[in-house]
Design a protein around this motif. Structure first.
Motif, PDB file in Angstrom:
ATOM      1  N   GLU A 199      -7.489  -0.080   1.612  1.00  0.00           N
ATOM      2  CA  GLU A 199      -6.565  -0.810   0.742  1.00  0.00           C
ATOM      3  C   GLU A 199      -6.364  -0.088  -0.595  1.00  0.00           C
ATOM      4  OE1 GLU A 199      -8.149  -4.708   0.363  1.00  0.00           O
ATOM      5  OE2 GLU A 199      -7.285  -5.433   2.257  1.00  0.00           O
ATOM      6  N   THR A 200      -7.437   0.496  -1.120  1.00  0.00           N
ATOM      7  CA  THR A 200      -7.352   1.194  -2.398  1.00  0.00           C
ATOM      8  C   THR A 200      -6.652   2.539  -2.256  1.00  0.00           C
ATOM      9  OG1 THR A 200      -9.423   0.145  -3.100  1.00  0.00           O
ATOM     10  CG2 THR A 200      -8.686   2.044  -4.367  1.00  0.00           C
ATOM     11  N   THR A 201      -7.034   3.294  -1.233  1.00  0.00           N
ATOM     12  CA  THR A 201      -6.432   4.617  -1.018  1.00  0.00           C
ATOM     13  C   THR A 201      -4.938   4.508  -0.758  1.00  0.00           C
ATOM     14  OG1 THR A 201      -8.514   5.456  -0.110  1.00  0.00           O
ATOM     15  CG2 THR A 201      -6.525   6.719   0.374  1.00  0.00           C
ATOM     16  N   PHE A 202      -4.551   3.500   0.038  1.00  0.00           N
ATOM     17  CA  PHE A 202      -3.142   3.307   0.397  1.00  0.00           C
ATOM     18  C   PHE A 202      -2.582   2.093  -0.351  1.00  0.00           C
ATOM     19  CE2 PHE A 202      -5.241   5.577   3.798  1.00  0.00           C
ATOM     20  CZ  PHE A 202      -4.358   6.609   4.081  1.00  0.00           C
ATOM     21  N   ASN A 203      -2.830   2.078  -1.653  1.00  0.00           N
ATOM     22  CA  ASN A 203      -2.458   0.936  -2.489  1.00  0.00           C
ATOM     23  C   ASN A 203      -0.964   0.627  -2.438  1.00  0.00           C
ATOM     24  OD1 ASN A 203      -3.038  -1.068  -4.650  1.00  0.00           O
ATOM     25  ND2 ASN A 203      -1.744   0.305  -5.854  1.00  0.00           N
ATOM     26  N   GLU A 204      -0.147   1.666  -2.297  1.00  0.00           N
ATOM     27  CA  GLU A 204       1.298   1.477  -2.237  1.00  0.00           C
ATOM     28  C   GLU A 204       1.676   0.614  -1.031  1.00  0.00           C
ATOM     29  OE1 GLU A 204       5.334   4.278  -2.447  1.00  0.00           O
ATOM     30  OE2 GLU A 204       3.317   5.167  -2.524  1.00  0.00           O
ATOM     31  N   ILE A 205       1.032   0.878   0.106  1.00  0.00           N
ATOM     32  CA  ILE A 205       1.281   0.083   1.316  1.00  0.00           C
ATOM     33  C   ILE A 205       0.666  -1.303   1.173  1.00  0.00           C
ATOM     34  CG2 ILE A 205       0.747  -0.098   3.790  1.00  0.00           C
ATOM     35  CD1 ILE A 205       1.018   2.934   3.965  1.00  0.00           C
ATOM     36  N   THR A 206      -0.518  -1.368   0.581  1.00  0.00           N
ATOM     37  CA  THR A 206      -1.199  -2.652   0.383  1.00  0.00           C
ATOM     38  C   THR A 206      -0.346  -3.602  -0.461  1.00  0.00           C
ATOM     39  OG1 THR A 206      -3.354  -1.542   0.479  1.00  0.00           O
ATOM     40  CG2 THR A 206      -3.300  -3.749  -0.476  1.00  0.00           C
ATOM     41  N   SER A 207       0.261  -3.063  -1.523  1.00  0.00           N
ATOM     42  CA  SER A 207       1.110  -3.888  -2.397  1.00  0.00           C
ATOM     43  C   SER A 207       2.334  -4.411  -1.657  1.00  0.00           C
ATOM     44  CB  SER A 207       1.549  -3.065  -3.613  1.00  0.00           C
ATOM     45  OG  SER A 207       0.423  -2.667  -4.370  1.00  0.00           O
ATOM     46  N   LEU A 208       2.964  -3.551  -0.852  1.00  0.00           N
ATOM     47  CA  LEU A 208       4.135  -3.972  -0.077  1.00  0.00           C
ATOM     48  C   LEU A 208       3.768  -5.017   0.969  1.00  0.00           C
ATOM     49  CD1 LEU A 208       5.852  -0.506   0.495  1.00  0.00           C
ATOM     50  CD2 LEU A 208       6.786  -2.394  -0.846  1.00  0.00           C
ATOM     51  N   SER A 209       2.604  -4.846   1.612  1.00  0.00           N
ATOM     52  CA  SER A 209       2.197  -5.733   2.714  1.00  0.00           C
ATOM     53  C   SER A 209       1.991  -7.174   2.264  1.00  0.00           C
ATOM     54  CB  SER A 209       0.922  -5.210   3.370  1.00  0.00           C
ATOM     55  OG  SER A 209      -0.172  -5.281   2.483  1.00  0.00           O
ATOM     56  N   LYS A 210       1.680  -7.371   0.982  1.00  0.00           N
ATOM     57  CA  LYS A 210       1.471  -8.727   0.469  1.00  0.00           C
ATOM     58  C   LYS A 210       2.766  -9.554   0.467  1.00  0.00           C
ATOM     59  CE  LYS A 210      -2.433  -7.407  -2.469  1.00  0.00           C
ATOM     60  NZ  LYS A 210      -2.918  -7.206  -3.862  1.00  0.00           N
ATOM     61  N   LYS A 211       3.899  -8.856   0.550  1.00  0.00           N
ATOM     62  CA  LYS A 211       5.194  -9.543   0.522  1.00  0.00           C
ATOM     63  C   LYS A 211       5.882  -9.544   1.891  1.00  0.00           C
ATOM     64  CE  LYS A 211       5.753  -8.037  -4.268  1.00  0.00           C
ATOM     65  NZ  LYS A 211       6.548  -7.209  -5.202  1.00  0.00           N
ATOM     66  N   CYS A 212       5.151  -9.078   2.933  1.00  0.00           N
ATOM     67  CA  CYS A 212       5.718  -9.092   4.285  1.00  0.00           C
ATOM     68  C   CYS A 212       5.925 -10.534   4.753  1.00  0.00           C
ATOM     69  CB  CYS A 212       4.804  -8.356   5.259  1.00  0.00           C
ATOM     70  SG  CYS A 212       4.827  -6.560   5.070  1.00  0.00           S
ATOM     71  N   LYS A 213       6.818 -10.726   5.698  1.00  0.00           N
ATOM     72  CA  LYS A 213       7.143 -12.059   6.211  1.00  0.00           C
ATOM     73  C   LYS A 213       5.940 -12.710   6.870  1.00  0.00           C
ATOM     74  CE  LYS A 213      10.489 -14.502   9.140  1.00  0.00           C
ATOM     75  NZ  LYS A 213      11.686 -14.346  10.009  1.00  0.00           N
ATOM     76  N   PHE A 214       5.150 -11.893   7.609  1.00  0.00           N
ATOM     77  CA  PHE A 214       3.982 -12.422   8.319  1.00  0.00           C
ATOM     78  C   PHE A 214       2.698 -11.923   7.667  1.00  0.00           C
ATOM     79  CE2 PHE A 214       7.411 -11.910  11.466  1.00  0.00           C
ATOM     80  CZ  PHE A 214       7.582 -13.235  11.829  1.00  0.00           C
TER      81      PHE A 214
END
Length: 355
Positions: free
Chosen positions: A270-285
């Protein structure tokens, strides 16, 4: 040598007092050789073994001492010691044990910083760099990227590599150096703080042992000659060792590791790929896998060119590896539980047959 010179701090001393371990001596594991250890204490170095009780109660390899561990022990006049307990670790560099599915191998313990070393010529691999970062982030170890062998490439090539790193890796210090010309050494030395421990992660031949020798001021670790055909050093270190540098920093050399298997590194990924982690929090599911789902903001960022495809694919690879490791651990846990039940039944039947 004072314990503080080896990285001892108030947290370790507080635990020692709480556990009423004042009658024991304190030391730090500097090297390990097949469950025999070299421990540095205020009295000097001792060859040591663990107690039978510590061996018997160990559930897995994580419960055995590792390089960098602080231990309580009893020393004897013959420069021999018995280790009775391991003090709690504040960080661990670990990987999947080679050839033993579901098991963990500890590379080093109580590491403050990690030099993530790669040759800038032929060895450089940003996916591997993100793997090392994940290992560090999972244990709150501060990473420092060190690019070696700068004497073999042009300034333009160095700039291109650094720029490619900064596009995918945020807020991590990047240093460059040459073990041949010593260019970059002064900058590196300024990052090493007295009483702090620095681990080194990198493939064979990237110059870890040569760096340690140069920082120490004399040859204390063996190194191999550079291959004329590949420009790769032939690293001959086969074990981990803790060295106290003259400026007060503490350095841990490790064997070359081209691959370092990811374990239970949810936080690390989650920390290394923080950019993806931040986006995933707003995913529909909430349980979005970021592969095929409608309303996935990660996939949307990919389509719009806001997310690097190689960064994304490496993220998926490490996620699959983590999931596979966790499934293997669960399978092994169930097998051990079933074996325990069978042993208990067997013991009960054997006792019944006696009467």
């Amino acid at each position: 040598m004072k314990l503080e010179d080896l990285g001892y701090n108030n947290n370790f001393e507080r635990f020692r007092a709480e556990q009423k371990l004042d009658d024991f001596e304190i030391g730090r594991i500097s090297s390990e050789h097949r469950e025999r250890y070299i421990v540095i204490t205020q009295k000097g170095e001792f060859e040591a073994e663990i107690t039978g009780n510590l061996r018997y109660t160990a559930r897995n390899r994580e419960d055995f001492p590792a390089v960098g561990d602080w231990v309580v022990l009893v020393t004897y006049d013959s420069n021999f010691a018995i280790i009775h307990k391991i003090l709690p670790r504040f960080s661990v560099i670990k990987r999947q044990a080679v050839g033993s599915f579901g098991d963990i191998q500890i590379i080093a313990a109580n590491i403050d910083y990690a030099f993530l070393m790669q040759s800038i010529d032929r060895d450089f691999n940003i996916n591997r760099l993100e793997r090392y970062l994940t290992v560090c982030n999972s244990s709150n170890i501060t990473p420092i990227i060190v690019l070696t062998k700068t004497d073999l490439v042009s300034e333009k090539h160095i700039s291109e590599i650094i720029n490619s790193i900064k596009l995918r890796v945020k807020k991590v210090l990047v240093l460059t150096l040459s073990n041949e010309t010593k260019h970059g050494y002064e900058t590196l030395k300024k990052t090493i703080k007295k009483g702090k421990t620095y681990g080194m992660l990198g493939s064979s031949g990237v110059g870890k042992s040569t760096l340690l020798n140069n920082l120490y001021g004399r040859d204390i670790m063996k190194t191999g000659a550079t291959s004329q055909s590949s420009n790769r050093g032939q690293h001959v270190s086969s074990h981990r060792e803790l060295i106290v540098l003259k400026n007060g920093g503490i350095l841990v050399d490790t064997p070359g590791m081209r691959e370092i298997g990811i374990t239970d590194s949810k936080t690390g990924i989650e920390t290394t790929f923080n950019e993806i982690t931040s986006l995933s929090k707003k995913c529909k599911f909430k349980d979005c896998s970021h592969t095929t789902e409608i309303g996935c903001l990660v996939l949307k960022a990919l389509e719009e060119g806001d997310l690097d495809i190689n960064f994304y694919e490496n993220y998926l690879k490490l996620e699959r590896e983590k999931a596979h490791f966790e499934a293997t651990v669960e399978k092994k846990r169930k097998a051990d539980k079933e074996l325990g039940k069978m042993m208990k039944i067997h013991k009960k039947m054997r006792n019944r047959n006696k009467y």
